[in-house]
Write an enzyme that holds these catalytic residues in place. Structure first.
Site, short mmCIF file in Angstrom:
data_model
loop_
_atom_site.label_atom_id
_atom_site.label_comp_id
_atom_site.label_asym_id
_atom_site.label_seq_id
_atom_site.Cartn_x
_atom_site.Cartn_y
_atom_site.Cartn_z
N GLN A 135 -8.91 0.26 -12.32
CA GLN A 135 -9.47 -0.98 -11.78
C GLN A 135 -10.57 -0.70 -10.75
OE1 GLN A 135 -5.47 -1.70 -9.73
NE2 GLN A 135 -6.90 -2.73 -8.35
N CYS A 185 -5.63 -5.64 -9.95
CA CYS A 185 -4.43 -5.00 -10.49
C CYS A 185 -3.62 -5.95 -11.38
CB CYS A 185 -3.56 -4.48 -9.37
SG CYS A 185 -3.13 -5.75 -8.18
N HIS A 191 0.54 -5.63 -4.89
CA HIS A 191 0.06 -4.90 -6.07
C HIS A 191 0.90 -5.26 -7.29
CE1 HIS A 191 -2.24 -1.86 -8.02
NE2 HIS A 191 -1.30 -0.94 -8.11
#
Ligand code: NAP
Length: 930
Positions: A64, A70, A364
């Site tokens: 990414q 993410c 995340h």
């Protein structure tokens, strides 16, 4: 509320600290190295093995880059598994950029709607303030991912590839933020003037149009239709023809996306198990189903994740990734670091307490692709991250089950695996949490490359402090493989230059008097730190300079070795005591540090050209100002940080990064307080600097350009010569002063040598230096690539034949294909000029005299290579070659324990070996009458 800190209290703190040996020990350790290294629990690290009983992945990870996508990557990584299977492909990626485009546009609209809805409230209202804080972050949640795919479909990566801004979103986000906040200001003003919601929505449409423009400029225009055909892994050809993104999604999504729900583990007392929650103003697509979380017990979440994986399906999840995590090892464990022991402080908090007290939130999203099950229970989880394949197990991480419980918050599962009771709970209206609730945090953390770059200090390093340039200016550092800006560093002015020299002058007396052993120990510690951090330093170097990681790694090893070598030399600086020949007096000679030095280094070895100077200067007791090349300043800044951690006192090393090189350097060279100039770079600049230094009769070392001949005599072992040629030519992608510039081959061997060399060169893989298996990265900048191309064109025009290569591939970045040229006439420019690229021109000779004459027919004299099996010929030729160094039957001469340097226009002075430290020492003679 008031009770100021008082003196008795402060005295007590200090006394208690000083009295406790454990605190002092911790201080000693943590002032020299990272707290994470000190607190890392060795038992956890050594008990880990990365295998799992149920493994799904056999595909490569994605990257990414410097973006917070993410959650999109994790979602698309989940979908690509089935898509790749359906298409018969081993590796397949959907376009992440395509979804990013629509996410940003939808989010902008969603945010402006929220602004309209809250227009009557004060700007300091907590919700309004929260919204204004982050108009269009990169992050997102599972339901937002589904909403995008449902509305906008999917396209393969080729249909909307990555762009500079998709891989590095912050500048685009800055532009979007500005447009949206301004629009918010206008909407609020209109509302205050009495306009109704309909009128405000009219105005909103203009702002969304501006957002569309910005997105299209940064990311490209999303395709409405595209052509799709592919070759599967068994070489079967397939064609779908023209499709819309919706049709593509319809065809290749293999899981019932709408049936997936997000279950969370939110153990706060206020959050009930079996209840659904949503977060106010969280979302992207207006009108899509809201973000809904169903709160469940942790054990249930784990067992559902386990069952999905053992049933063959990866699992999307969200967590707080930074906690108890080790990037190098690719490992999470709840007890990975024993910070409590180091601080002697109780740091324990439950997951609920951490949520309530802002110690944690979701940061995340990733994918579970494996699980290690023992007696029915998960012991360890395998995770597909989206931070590239450089770290962990080719980008796959290991999560111990202890960590799952503490730091995982949510997973997406199919609704039908839930009990009837929980399925029913999903249909109950969710409780609305406020916009700032930690459950509303958007998963969106940057990738590894960004972290490595971000860890480097970007200021000027002067007198032990990191500071901005006096006039606040910055210069950009680019990745030559992508041409993207990866960092901005301070751009020093003339005044900053003077400040750096002031610091070096001020630190000189104390440093000169510091015991040699102490100076040596600092170098030794720095050597160890560089070695420990070799992976990150190599990545950093590859990102700023382009060469493949394996080349960067060997430079790190080479560069660090100068510190080890000179740490040992520091304690061997000696003088002499003798009796004068007439016996009347005694002669005493002593070695003293030269004093403040100015060091100027090139971009081709961003670290080693610095350590080759800093090592002996530190060992000799000199202070210094170093100026790395503007193209590659990051490695030197990272090195300054390491030397500080190794204990180098303030002012001994000062680092200046600048784009006004000549303007900033010349006053320093002319400053009478400077005692030495040491330069590595081109002969042209070297000449200018020698002229500038003449007025002050400065001590000068010059490591300048080369034009190395590589001689292959008739009796040579051709295979060994080709092996040596590959090293001598391709080390550092040919961008080395020691690079073989002219291959002089005996006419009897020329055809065989050219054929074998051309074969080896054409086998090399060209690509971004960070990629696995790449042998040849880009050249450092466009100018360098164009110069190489120009020299090849000139040689071809002069009559040379291209045996392989001879062109620049059609791709982004400053690449040049490995090239071998035969029949090159000596009038070609590359006979005299440094090529500095992956090009090997072959010339022929008839006898030894001609070979030596051709070799010496250049103004340069750095290094020569000779391949012969005849010892007397080898030594004879070595004596006759006009160079500072000769490689006999070997294609590399660089060695920290040997004196490196040239003659003629390649300069003077030696670096490395026993000679290297002499450059930083003056000899003082004392006459003594007894
Ligand atoms: P370069 O253009 O001479 O630059 C070298 C350094 O000098 C850079 O830091 C550069 O700064 C700086 N510089 C440029 N103009 C200057 C000026 N007027 N006053 C003071 N400093 C100035 O060389 P390069 O292109 O970076 O490096 C390639 C050259 O270095 C090749 O010729 C190679 O053979 C030679 N080299 C020699 C050795 C050796 O040991 N003999 C080793 C490695 C490389 P900016 O770039 O920031 O402007």
């Amino acid at each position: 509320m008031e009770r100021a800190l008082n003196s008795p209290e402060l005295e007590r703190f200090a006394k208690e600290f000083a009295a406790n040996p454990a605190y002092r020990l911790a201080q000693n350790a943590v002032t020299k190295t990272s707290i994470d290294d000190v607190a890392l629990d060795r038992a956890v690290v050594t008990s880990i093995d990365h295998s799992v009983s149920h493994l799904l992945d056999d595909w490569g990870v994605t990257n990414q880059k410097k973006s917070g996508r993410c959650w999109l990557f994790a979602g698309l990584n989940l979908l690509r598994v089935g898509a790749a299977q359906r298409m018969g492909l081993k590796d397949f990626e959907f376009s992440q950029n395509y979804l990013l485009f629509w996410d940003k546009l939808e989010k902008a609209n969603h945010w402006l709607e929220a602004m309209i809805e809250t227009a009557e409230r004060d700007v300091d209202d907590r919700t309004v303030a929260h919204l204004l804080n982050a108009p269009t972050d990169d992050g997102g949640q599972w339901n937002m991912f589904v909403a995008l795919v449902r509305k906008h479909g999917l396209v393969p990566k080729v249909a909307m590839p990555e762009t500079q801004s998709s891989a590095e979103t912050h500048r685009m986000n800055r532009g979007l933020g500005r447009v949206l906040r301004r629009a918010a200001r206008d909407l609020r003003a209109r509302a205050a003037a009495g306009e109704d919601a309909e009128q405000l929505r009219e105005a909103k449409s203009e702002a969304v149009a501006a957002v569309y423009r910005i997105l299209a400029i940064h990311l490209g225009t999303p395709p409405e239709r595209f052509w799709w055909q592919w070759m599967d892994k068994d070489r079967g050809f397939h064609r779908d023809g023209e499709l819309t993104p919706q049709e593509f999604a319809e065809r290749y999504i293999t899981i019932p996306l709408d049936d997936y729900v997000c279950i969370v583990h939110d153990p706060r007392a206020s959050s009930r198990i079996g209840q659904t929650y949503t977060v106010e103003y969280l979302g992207n697509v207006v009108g899509a189903p809201p973000v809904v979380y169903l709160n469940v017990e942790m054990d249930l979440m784990k067992s559902l994740a386990r069952d999905a994986i053992t049933g063959g399906e990866p699992v999307w999840f969200g967590c707080d990734t930074d906690k108890m995590s080790n990037l190098e090892l690719g490992l999470w464990d709840a007890g990975l670091y024993d910070y409590s022991a180091v601080y002697d402080a109780d740091l324990s908090m439950t997951k609920a307490e951490r949520l309530v007290h802002h110690e944690t939130l979701m940061t995340h999203a990733m994918l579970f692709t494996g699980v290690d099950v023992v007696d029915g229970l998960a012991r360890r989880w395998r995770v597909e991250n989206s931070w590239g394949d450089e770290k962990a197990d080719k980008g796959y991480w290991t999560m111990n089950d202890s960590w799952f419980g503490e730091h995982v918050f949510e997973i997406a599962v199919s609704r039908d695996v839930l009990s009837e009771e929980l399925q029913a709970a999903l249909d109950v209206e969710p409780i609305v949490l406020p916009a700032w609730d930690p459950m509303g945090a958007l998963a969106g953390l940057d990738g590894h490359e960004a972290k490595v770059v971000d860890a480097v200090p970007t200021g000027l390093f002067i007198g032990g402090d990191w500071r901005s340039a006096e006039d606040g200016r910055q210069l950009s550092v680019e990745d030559p493989a992508t041409t993207e800006v990866i960092a901005e560093v301070a751009d020093a002015s003339v005044a900053d230059g003077t400040a750096a020299l002031d610091a070096a002058v001020a630190a000189a007396p104390t440093w000169a008097a510091t015991p040699p052993r102490d100076r040596g120990e600092i170098l030794r510690r720095a050597y160890e730190l560089i070695t420990e951090r070799a992976d990150d330093l190599s990545l950093l170097m590859t990102l700023e300079m382009g060469k493949p990681l394996k080349e960067s790694k060997s430079e790190i090893t080479y560069g660090a070795e100068f510190f080890r070598w000179f740490s040992e030399e520091a304690v061997r600086i000696a003088g002499r005591y003798s009796v004068a020949p007439n016996g009347a007096t005694r002669l005493l000679t002593m070695k003293q540090p030269v004093g403040p030095c100015l060091m100027i280094t090139p971009w081709n070895f961003p670290l080693a050209m610095g350590t080759r100077k800093i090592g002996p200067a530190v060992a000799a007791g000199c202070t210094m100002v170093i100026k790395p090349a503007a193209l590659t300043p990051l490695s030197m800044l990272a090195l300054a940080d390491i030397l500080t951690q190794a204990g180098l006192p303030p002012g001994v090393l000062n680092v200046l990064t600048t784009s006004s090189t000549g303007k900033v350097m010349e006053p320093l060279i002319r400053d009478p307080r400077l005692r030495k100039l040491t330069f590595t770079g081109s002969t042209e600049v070297g000449r200018t600097l020698v002229a500038q230094s003449a007025q002050g009769l400065l001590r000068v070392s010059m490591e300048l350009g080369g034009n190395a001949p590589f001689l292959v005599f008739a009796d040579a072992d051709v295979d060994a010569a080709v092996e040596g040629a590959m090293l001598a030519k391709m080390r550092n992608v040919g961008e080395a002063c020691t690079a073989a510039n002219r291959f002089l081959v005996h006419e009897s061997l020329a055809d065989e040598f050219i054929a074998k060399l051309a074969q080896r060169m054409s086998d090399l893989r060209v690509g971004r230096g960070t990629e696995d298996g790449v042998d040849v990265g880009p050249l450092v900048e466009e100018k360098q690539r164009d110069k190489v191309a120009e020299l090849v064109d000139d040689a071809v025009e002069a009559g040379a034949t291209v045996a392989t290569g001879g062109n620049a591939p059609d791709r982004t970045g400053w690449f040049y294909t490995p090239t071998v040229l035969s029949d090159v006439p000596p009038r070609a420019r590359m006979f005299r000029e440094e090529i500095f690229g992956p090009v090997a021109p072959v010339f022929t000779f008839a006898d030894d005299d001609e070979a030596v004459a051709m070799a010496n027919d250049t103004e340069f004299g750095l290094v020569a290579y000779a391949f012969t099996r005849d010892v007397s010929r080898a030594l004879n030729v070595a004596e006759r070659l006009e160079t500072g160094m000769v490689g006999l039957n070997q294609g590399i001469v660089s060695n920290p324990s040997a004196p490196f340097g040239g003659v003629k226009a390649s300069g003077f002075g030696r670096e490395g070996g026993a000679e290297g430290i002499e450059e930083y020492l003056e000899t003082k003679y004392v006459g003594l009458k007894l």
